[in-house]
Structure formats: C-alpha cells, structure tokens
Design a protein around this motif. Structure first.
Motif, PDB file in Angstrom:
ATOM      1  N   VAL A 139      52.805 -16.385  54.932  1.00  0.00           N
ATOM      2  CA  VAL A 139      53.778 -16.945  55.878  1.00  0.00           C
ATOM      3  C   VAL A 139      55.171 -16.914  55.257  1.00  0.00           C
ATOM      4  N   CYS A 140      56.118 -16.394  56.015  1.00  0.00           N
ATOM      5  CA  CYS A 140      57.508 -16.309  55.537  1.00  0.00           C
ATOM      6  C   CYS A 140      58.401 -17.078  56.506  1.00  0.00           C
ATOM      7  N   MET A 141      58.676 -18.331  56.172  1.00  0.00           N
ATOM      8  CA  MET A 141      59.456 -19.202  57.055  1.00  0.00           C
ATOM      9  C   MET A 141      60.935 -19.125  56.708  1.00  0.00           C
ATOM     10  N   GLU A 142      61.775 -19.083  57.746  1.00  0.00           N
ATOM     11  CA  GLU A 142      63.217 -18.944  57.541  1.00  0.00           C
ATOM     12  C   GLU A 142      63.935 -20.287  57.556  1.00  0.00           C
ATOM     13  N   THR A 143      63.219 -21.363  57.832  1.00  0.00           N
ATOM     14  CA  THR A 143      63.830 -22.690  57.801  1.00  0.00           C
ATOM     15  C   THR A 143      63.655 -23.288  56.414  1.00  0.00           C
ATOM     16  N   LEU A 144      64.604 -24.122  56.016  1.00  0.00           N
ATOM     17  CA  LEU A 144      64.606 -24.694  54.671  1.00  0.00           C
ATOM     18  C   LEU A 144      63.874 -26.025  54.647  1.00  0.00           C
ATOM     19  N   ASN A 145      62.867 -26.134  53.788  1.00  0.00           N
ATOM     20  CA  ASN A 145      62.319 -27.438  53.448  1.00  0.00           C
ATOM     21  C   ASN A 145      62.789 -27.773  52.026  1.00  0.00           C
ATOM     22  N   ARG A 146      62.321 -28.863  51.479  1.00  0.00           N
ATOM     23  CA  ARG A 146      62.835 -29.288  50.176  1.00  0.00           C
ATOM     24  C   ARG A 146      62.460 -28.316  49.066  1.00  0.00           C
ATOM     25  N   ALA A 147      61.222 -27.814  49.091  1.00  0.00           N
ATOM     26  CA  ALA A 147      60.788 -26.900  48.039  1.00  0.00           C
ATOM     27  C   ALA A 147      61.573 -25.595  48.091  1.00  0.00           C
ATOM     28  N   ARG A 148      61.767 -25.048  49.289  1.00  0.00           N
ATOM     29  CA  ARG A 148      62.488 -23.784  49.400  1.00  0.00           C
ATOM     30  C   ARG A 148      63.970 -23.961  49.075  1.00  0.00           C
ATOM     31  N   LEU A 149      64.567 -25.075  49.494  1.00  0.00           N
ATOM     32  CA  LEU A 149      65.981 -25.313  49.170  1.00  0.00           C
ATOM     33  C   LEU A 149      66.165 -25.477  47.667  1.00  0.00           C
ATOM     34  N   ARG A 150      65.237 -26.156  47.001  1.00  0.00           N
ATOM     35  CA  ARG A 150      65.334 -26.325  45.548  1.00  0.00           C
ATOM     36  C   ARG A 150      65.267 -24.959  44.847  1.00  0.00           C
ATOM     37  N   LEU A 151      64.348 -24.105  45.276  1.00  0.00           N
ATOM     38  CA  LEU A 151      64.227 -22.771  44.690  1.00  0.00           C
ATOM     39  C   LEU A 151      65.495 -21.945  44.894  1.00  0.00           C
ATOM     40  N   VAL A 152      66.003 -21.967  46.121  1.00  0.00           N
ATOM     41  CA  VAL A 152      67.170 -21.158  46.451  1.00  0.00           C
ATOM     42  C   VAL A 152      68.404 -21.639  45.689  1.00  0.00           C
ATOM     43  N   LEU A 153      68.587 -22.950  45.584  1.00  0.00           N
ATOM     44  CA  LEU A 153      69.750 -23.481  44.877  1.00  0.00           C
ATOM     45  C   LEU A 153      69.702 -23.131  43.387  1.00  0.00           C
ATOM     46  N   ARG A 154      68.539 -23.275  42.765  1.00  0.00           N
ATOM     47  CA  ARG A 154      68.443 -22.965  41.336  1.00  0.00           C
ATOM     48  C   ARG A 154      68.746 -21.492  41.073  1.00  0.00           C
ATOM     49  N   HIS A 155      68.245 -20.627  41.941  1.00  0.00           N
ATOM     50  CA  HIS A 155      68.525 -19.200  41.776  1.00  0.00           C
ATOM     51  C   HIS A 155      70.001 -18.926  42.004  1.00  0.00           C
ATOM     52  N   PHE A 156      70.613 -19.623  42.953  1.00  0.00           N
ATOM     53  CA  PHE A 156      72.031 -19.445  43.242  1.00  0.00           C
ATOM     54  C   PHE A 156      72.892 -19.846  42.048  1.00  0.00           C
ATOM     55  N   LEU A 157      72.535 -20.944  41.388  1.00  0.00           N
ATOM     56  CA  LEU A 157      73.297 -21.389  40.229  1.00  0.00           C
ATOM     57  C   LEU A 157      73.117 -20.438  39.045  1.00  0.00           C
ATOM     58  N   GLN A 158      71.930 -19.865  38.904  1.00  0.00           N
ATOM     59  CA  GLN A 158      71.647 -18.980  37.782  1.00  0.00           C
ATOM     60  C   GLN A 158      72.226 -17.582  37.978  1.00  0.00           C
ATOM     61  N   ARG A 159      72.091 -17.051  39.210  1.00  0.00           N
ATOM     62  CA  ARG A 159      72.451 -15.656  39.448  1.00  0.00           C
ATOM     63  C   ARG A 159      73.684 -15.474  40.331  1.00  0.00           C
ATOM     64  N   GLY A 160      74.113 -16.530  41.019  1.00  0.00           N
ATOM     65  CA  GLY A 160      75.258 -16.404  41.912  1.00  0.00           C
ATOM     66  C   GLY A 160      74.920 -15.789  43.248  1.00  0.00           C
ATOM     67  N   LYS A 161      73.630 -15.571  43.523  1.00  0.00           N
ATOM     68  CA  LYS A 161      73.180 -14.988  44.785  1.00  0.00           C
ATOM     69  C   LYS A 161      72.108 -15.881  45.413  1.00  0.00           C
ATOM     70  N   VAL A 162      72.031 -15.811  46.733  1.00  0.00           N
ATOM     71  CA  VAL A 162      71.053 -16.621  47.459  1.00  0.00           C
ATOM     72  C   VAL A 162      69.797 -15.801  47.717  1.00  0.00           C
ATOM     73  N   LEU A 163      68.651 -16.347  47.315  1.00  0.00           N
ATOM     74  CA  LEU A 163      67.380 -15.694  47.603  1.00  0.00           C
ATOM     75  C   LEU A 163      67.120 -15.674  49.102  1.00  0.00           C
ATOM     76  N   GLY A 164      66.645 -14.549  49.622  1.00  0.00           N
ATOM     77  CA  GLY A 164      66.272 -14.471  51.023  1.00  0.00           C
ATOM     78  C   GLY A 164      64.887 -15.072  51.253  1.00  0.00           C
ATOM     79  N   PRO A 165      64.524 -15.321  52.505  1.00  0.00           N
ATOM     80  CA  PRO A 165      63.200 -15.897  52.814  1.00  0.00           C
ATOM     81  C   PRO A 165      62.039 -15.080  52.265  1.00  0.00           C
TER      82      PRO A 165
END
Length: 451
Positions: A258-284
């Motif tokens: 399942v590939c959900m495009e809405t943000l829950n807490r787990a997905r937002l946490r993952l995306v934010l950490r990757h954004f801070l590390q790499r400067g890019k936002v992970l896609g769904p």
C-alpha cells in the motif's frame, strides 16, 4: 485486422482495456472492428471476470497499488479460511457435537457466553481505539490479522483443556470481535485510498465479491481437508502452523504494497528526517516501504495533538510566555522530564497548520535525540541549536521554553521549503492522518508596545 482502405468514422475505448473502430459499409450500415486478437471466447471470459470482480474502469479507477494489495489479500483470505475451518471443527468438538454425554443446553450457554463476550469486546475496542484506526491503517490491519491467528490458535487448543474450555472460547470470541472492528475499519480506510473516481462503494463491493470467491474456494478445500484432520491432532497443528505462516506473510506483503499519499505521524517523521539530512523530500513511493508497522517504533517523544489548555498549563505566565513571538496557529509545550510534546490548535487551524505543528514537534525530537551533523539543510543552525539544547543547565522550565522558542525560529526558516517539497513530491497536504483530538481554542497575540 482493420481494412486500411476504408477510413474509420470514429474510435472508442473502454478505459485502457479495449478499443474499437467504426466504419461505414457500402450499404450504409455501421461496422464495429475491435482492435487486437479476435479470440472472442477468451476475451469474453476475461472481460466477464473483470466486470464481476474488479471495479468499473479498472485500472484507471483505482490506485496504482490496488492489484498488488488485492493479490496478497486474496492469499491471506484463503489461508485464514482454512485455519478458520480447523478452529470451527475444534470448537464444535469442544461444545459436545458427536458426544452423547453432552447436552444441548450446555453447548448453547457456552455459545451465548462466547458471543456476549465478543460483543463487549467490540464496544470497548471501538470506544478506545476507533479514532486511531484511520491514522495507522496499515499497523492496525496487521495487528488485526495477528490477533485473529491468536484467537484461532486458542480455539484449536481449547478442547485439550475441557475444564477451561468456556473461558478460552470466550477470550477467543473477545479477540475475534476486536479483529472485526479493526479489520473492518482499516479495510474501509484502505478502500477510500484505493478509490480514485469517487467509486468507494464499487471498490468495496468488488472487494467483497473477491473475498466471497476466495472463501468459496477455501470451503471446497476444507471439505477435502476435514476428513483427514478429524482425529489427527498432529496434522491439525501442522496445517495450522503452515497456513498461519502463509497468512501472516501475505498480510505483511499486502500492507507493505500500500502506497498512501496522505501523511500520518510515522510517514511525516520519516520524510522530515530525510529532508533535514538530504535537503530533499521523499516521495510516497519511497517513504511508504520504510514506514514502521509496529506501534511506537522510532518514537522518542510522545506527542499529544489537539489537547485542552488546562492539561499542560496551570499558570497565566506560562500561557503568556507561549504566546510571545508566536505567529502560528498552534501552541507547543515541551516537558523534557515526561518525554512529551503537547500541542494546542487554534480554532482556525487547517490541515497545513496541523502538519506544521507536528513538524515542529518532530524537529524538536530530532534536535534532542538524533545526530544532525552532515545535515544538508541549515547545518550550522541545527548544530548550534542542538548543542545549546543539550548543554543548557538552567531550570527545567526555562530550558524547555527556550527550546520551543528557538525551534520556532528554525521552523519558520525551513517549513515553507518543506511544504513546497511535500507538494512537489506528490504528498496530499489539504488533508492528513495525523490524528489530532478535537479540542480547539482562540487566542490573541498581544500587540507589541511602542515607545
């Protein structure tokens, strides 16, 4: 093959499944010429199957992960049907079917107690967890299937403990009704995700048809299986272990697909950490496979979102301090000793405001517990703020309020770029699955005094 010497009048298609041309015959009649193979028998059977068991307009009318999820869901449903049959046989044997010494009254009382306990479990679980099932549909779906296998195991083992038989089947019934609530609610959430043309009812109905077909296949298989396991406990336990392993594996693969495009807490946490590390936002498509399926995993701070003011503040001065310099639609309170971040939401807070509030909490979590060295974004600011947060030896209350104030400033710098990245990567931001409670409040930011 079409007649290339005759210009087609028009062409039509049925989704992406089939296409056909129309041409005018010399006598004025309209001739329909299908494209592709002319094996009508094969095509008819395939089309009938798709019409009966797949949503109208498939595959355009559903999400891209629909087929993979349904395949694994079919496998798990078949395995569950077989283990369910083994459990039913064990329960019927336990209540006395085939035993001349047992009475109808005793069996009826046992069955009533089993159903009554299950009904109680259904009410209690819906009350305590109903509002959380949408937010973490994958986790709760997997939880429901694991609990279902535990309930089936209890029913299979129950006849071996006649003195505790009624208690065991009552607990099993309690678990199964929890499974019914969690499984049904998460199925609805996943159906909403899969339906892409406001066709949720059609997707749900066809899912029910698929499940019925699988259960029918499981029924026929069970008819062949029951005579073999009737008096063979070793074979019963072996088959239970085999099909349970298949059931759990298929469920894991189903929720992972399942590939959900809405943000829950787990997905937002993952995306934010990757954004801070790499400067890019992970896609769904990249974030969903990394989403933890065990509750509480990778969580250092407990976040309370949308709670009332009196639960976090007891003094007017603390409330006024939280308002100072705050131009957002959320107020955040950090309790380092308790390991909690509490967020109050303004009455006008929308989905983006909720995402920003949760981003604030997760940013604080990263600064306190993660390594921000080699960050691709605001590295100097992150390192400086992290150092001061960890080395500050002032009073705990002042320390926590300082952390909130300084992360506010950092959030104002990075959030616009983060939000733009979320949209560009394909995340839905006009709604979310972050699970705030319903408390909202009004507050007025005090105007700065001018000399």
């Amino acid at each position: 093959m079409t007649n290339l010497g005759v210009q087609p009048l028009c062409m039509e298609s049925y989704g992406s499944r089939s296409a056909q041309h129309y041409r005018a015959l010399p006598d004025g009649r309209l001739d329909c010429i299908p494209e592709g193979p002319q094996n009508r028998g094969f095509r008819s059977l395939r089309e009938i199957f798709m019409l009966v068991f797949l949503p109208q307009g498939y595959p355009e009318s559903v999400s891209s992960d629909y087929l993979a999820y349904q395949i694994w869901d079919t496998v798990q449903a078949f395995a569950s049907s077989i283990t369910g049959t083994l459990a039913t046989q064990a329960v019927l044997k336990g209540v006395g079917v085939g035993d001349e010494a047992s009475t109808v009254t005793a069996a009826t009382v046992t069955w009533i107690l089993k159903d009554g306990t299950g009904m109680l479990g259904r009410i209690l679980f819906a009350w305590s967890k109903g509002s959380k099932l949408d937010c973490d549909a994958k986790q709760w779906r997997l939880f429901a299937d694991v609990l279902n296998d535990m309930a089936i195991l209890m029913e299979i083992l129950a006849p071996a403990f006649p003195a505790c038989f009624t208690l065991i089947v009552c607990i099993s019934g309690f678990f199964k009704c929890i499974v019914g609530v969690a499984g049904g609610a998460t199925r609805a959430a996943l159906t909403m995700h899969q339906a892409r043309r406001d066709n949720m009812a059609d997707v749900s109905a066809k899912d029910g048809s698929q499940e019925t077909l699988v259960n029918l296949a499981g029924l026929f298989f069970s008819l062949l299986l029951i005579p073999l396991v009737a008096d063979n406990l070793r074979l019963t336990y072996s088959l239970y272990g085999l099909f349970t392993a298949l059931h759990l594996y298929a469920n894991y693969r189903a929720v992972r697909s399942v590939c959900m495009e809405t943000l829950n807490r787990a997905r937002l946490r993952l995306v934010l950490r990757h954004f801070l590390q790499r400067g890019k936002v992970l896609g769904p498509a990249l974030a969903n496979p990394q989403e933890p399926l065990v509750p509480g995993f990778q969580q250092e701070l407990r976040m309370n979102l949308g709670i009332p003011l009196h639960t976090v503040v007891s003094r007017v001065a603390d409330f006024q301090k939280a308002l100072e310099g705050n131009a957002t639609n959320h107020l955040i309170f950090f309790n380092r000793a308790a390991g909690t971040v509490s967020i109050l939401l303004h009455r006008l807070a929308g989905s983006v405001d909720v995402i920003k509030a949760c981003t604030h909490a997760f940013l604080l979590e990263v600064l306190l517990y993660q390594d921000v060295a080699m960050s691709a974004l605001e590295e100097e600011s992150l390192l400086d703020l992290q150092r001061r947060l960890r080395e500050d030896h002032s009073e705990p209350e002042n320390k926590d309020s300082t952390a909130i104030s300084e992360t506010h400033q950092l959030l104002d710098k990075i959030f616009p770029k983060f939000l733009a990245g979320l949209t560009a990567a394909g995340w839905v931001t006009d709604r979310n699955l972050l699970g705030p409670d319903e408390w909202r409040m009004d507050w007025t930011i005090p105007e700065k005094k001018t000399l």
